[in-house]
Design a protein around this motif. Structure first.
Motif, short mmCIF file in Angstrom:
data_model
loop_
_atom_site.label_atom_id
_atom_site.label_comp_id
_atom_site.label_asym_id
_atom_site.label_seq_id
_atom_site.Cartn_x
_atom_site.Cartn_y
_atom_site.Cartn_z
N ARG A 20 -2.11 -4.50 5.22
CA ARG A 20 -2.71 -4.55 6.57
C ARG A 20 -4.12 -4.00 6.56
N LYS A 21 -4.52 -3.48 5.40
CA LYS A 21 -5.88 -2.92 5.26
C LYS A 21 -6.30 -3.13 3.81
N ASP B 9 1.49 -9.04 8.96
CA ASP B 9 2.33 -8.02 9.60
C ASP B 9 3.79 -8.40 9.37
N LEU B 10 4.54 -7.49 8.78
CA LEU B 10 5.95 -7.77 8.48
C LEU B 10 6.77 -8.08 9.73
N ALA C 26 6.63 2.68 -2.63
CA ALA C 26 7.46 1.76 -3.41
C ALA C 26 6.70 0.47 -3.73
N SER D 187 0.83 -1.21 0.00
CA SER D 187 0.00 0.00 0.00
C SER D 187 0.87 1.26 0.00
N ASN E 16 8.36 11.76 -2.21
CA ASN E 16 8.60 12.57 -1.02
C ASN E 16 8.05 14.00 -1.19
N1 NAP Z 1 11.27 7.70 0.80
C1 NAP Z 1 12.49 7.69 0.35
O1 NAP Z 1 12.99 8.68 -0.18
C2 NAP Z 1 13.31 6.43 0.46
C3 NAP Z 1 14.58 6.40 -0.13
C4 NAP Z 1 15.32 5.22 -0.07
C5 NAP Z 1 14.80 4.11 0.58
N2 NAP Z 1 13.56 4.19 1.15
C6 NAP Z 1 13.01 2.98 1.82
O2 NAP Z 1 11.78 2.68 1.25
C7 NAP Z 1 10.90 2.26 2.27
C8 NAP Z 1 9.49 2.37 1.78
O3 NAP Z 1 9.21 3.70 1.47
P1 NAP Z 1 7.74 4.10 1.04
O4 NAP Z 1 7.80 5.55 0.68
O5 NAP Z 1 7.20 3.12 0.08
O6 NAP Z 1 7.01 3.97 2.45
P2 NAP Z 1 5.47 4.09 2.74
O7 NAP Z 1 4.75 4.72 1.60
O8 NAP Z 1 5.35 4.67 4.11
O9 NAP Z 1 5.02 2.57 2.79
C9 NAP Z 1 5.34 1.72 3.84
C10 NAP Z 1 4.59 0.43 3.57
O10 NAP Z 1 4.95 -0.54 4.55
C11 NAP Z 1 3.76 -1.05 5.12
N3 NAP Z 1 4.02 -1.45 6.50
C12 NAP Z 1 4.48 -0.67 7.50
N4 NAP Z 1 4.60 -1.41 8.63
C13 NAP Z 1 4.19 -2.67 8.31
C14 NAP Z 1 4.08 -3.88 9.03
N5 NAP Z 1 4.40 -3.95 10.33
N6 NAP Z 1 3.62 -4.98 8.38
C15 NAP Z 1 3.26 -4.92 7.08
N7 NAP Z 1 3.36 -3.80 6.32
C16 NAP Z 1 3.82 -2.70 6.94
C17 NAP Z 1 2.76 0.08 5.04
O11 NAP Z 1 1.48 -0.45 5.17
P3 NAP Z 1 0.23 0.42 5.78
O12 NAP Z 1 -0.34 1.15 4.59
O13 NAP Z 1 -0.65 -0.63 6.33
O14 NAP Z 1 0.81 1.34 6.81
C18 NAP Z 1 3.07 0.58 3.64
O15 NAP Z 1 2.51 -0.25 2.67
C19 NAP Z 1 11.29 3.14 3.44
O16 NAP Z 1 10.86 2.63 4.65
C20 NAP Z 1 12.79 3.17 3.30
O17 NAP Z 1 13.31 2.05 3.98
C21 NAP Z 1 12.81 5.31 1.09
#
Ligand code: NAP
Length: 275
Positions: free
Chosen positions: A32-33, A47-48, A12, A9, A134
């Motif tokens: 999770r939803k 849950d991861l 990425a 969700s 971002n």
């Molecule tokens: N943003 C950047 O610029 C950047 C750059 C380099 C690397 N990254 C890496 O990329 C990752 C992902 O970024 P993003 O922007 O895609 O993050 P995001 O939009 O916040 O997405 C996080 C995802 O992880 C899920 N999640 C969180 N906790 C969980 C759990 N306990 N069990 C199962 N699913 C869970 C969330 O689900 P829900 O919808 O249920 O919360 C959501 O689908 C970052 O955490 C970081 O490590 C990010």
């Protein structure tokens, strides 16, 4: 060949789901939803941090797109190997190849890389720059007016479109030739924050201006908005130059066969989110 996408969700993960669907490949989306998913992608609840919660869904999975930073990843990887999963594409980050990796962000990505390497599964590490998504962090400011406060105004970053991460992940998980490889992934051009604001303004049809924050203002905003160890890591990246997110790599084009998507494209595709 079925891929399990964690974080489906999120920015990425949803891009990986979209890339799988665009390639006509089957997938499972760990959520999770309830979320809307394209045809061919089946939701899996779990849950991861609790690998047991979705272990049953690993049967028949050939590869996993895995997020870093969760508990018990070794256990999840062991269950995956047991279930017959062959490959993992781990979402890591540029921070792990930084000048200093002694920070909280690099630490959790490096821990995940180490666990994946030790798992015996075929692995590919995706080490992207900051995501174009971002830009959504400016949403509250844009609802309030046309001025956007920008941090680290002098640092040009080649932000990456999440769909390019998705396309690389799908290649890594479904084609041969990507095992034991770490990919530094960037967008097509390095842009200072004010240039990014200008591109967003054009997509939204608004005359946006960037207010460039001083180092002290940036410090105060960062530490007010997140836990200190992450604020300190980000300050290290961009104020002290611990990561290089300015240099453009040709990895997206080499792996996917198409040019990396632009910020113009991301802002046009996502303009509705800002209204
Ligand atoms: N943003 C950047 O610029 C950047 C750059 C380099 C690397 N990254 C890496 O990329 C990752 C992902 O970024 P993003 O922007 O895609 O993050 P995001 O939009 O916040 O997405 C996080 C995802 O992880 C899920 N999640 C969180 N906790 C969980 C759990 N306990 N069990 C199962 N699913 C869970 C969330 O689900 P829900 O919808 O249920 O919360 C959501 O689908 C970052 O955490 C970081 O490590 C990010």
């Amino acid at each position: 060949m079925t891929v399990l996408v964690t974080g489906a969700s999120g920015n990425a993960g949803s891009a990986v789901v979209a890339s799988l669907a665009a390639a006509g490949l089957p997938g499972r989306a760990l959520v999770r939803k309830a979320v809307e998913l394209p045809d061919g992608i089946e939701p899996v609840s779990g849950d991861l941090n609790q690998p047991d919660s979705f272990a049953d869904s690993l049967a028949g999975v050939s590869g996993i797109f895995l997020l870093s930073g969760y508990d018990r990843v070794e256990e999840l990887l062991a269950k995956a190997a047991e279930a017959g999963v062959r490959r993992v594409a781990l979402l890591s980050s540029s921070s792990v190849v930084g000048k200093s990796t002694d920070n909280a962000v690099a630490a959790y990505h490096l821990a995940a890389e180490k666990a994946v390497t030790a798992s015996g599964l075929e692995w590919t590490f995706l080490r992207p720059n900051s995501f174009m998504s971002n830009t959504l962090r400016w949403l509250d400011q844009l609802r309030a007016g046309d001025e956007v406060r920008v941090q680290f105004p002098d640092v040009p970053i080649s932000t990456i479109h999440p769909r390019d991460i998705g396309d690389v992940a799908v290649r890594a998980l479904t084609d041969d030739g990507h095992a034991s490889t770490a990919y530094r992934l960037t967008g097509p051009v390095a842009l200072r924050p004010a240039e990014q604001v200008e591109i967003l303004g054009r997509a939204l049809g608004r005359n946006l201006t960037a207010r460039e924050l001083s180092r002290a203002e940036t410090h105060a905003e960062l530490f007010a908005s997140m836990p200190a160890q992450y604020a300190s890591a980000i300050e290290g990246f961009f104020a002290e130059g611990n990561v290089d997110e300015t240099t453009v790599t040709d990895t997206v084009a080499t792996v996917t066969g198409h040019a990396p998507r632009t910020l113009e494209q991301w802002t046009q595709e996502n303009a509705a989110l800002f209204r």
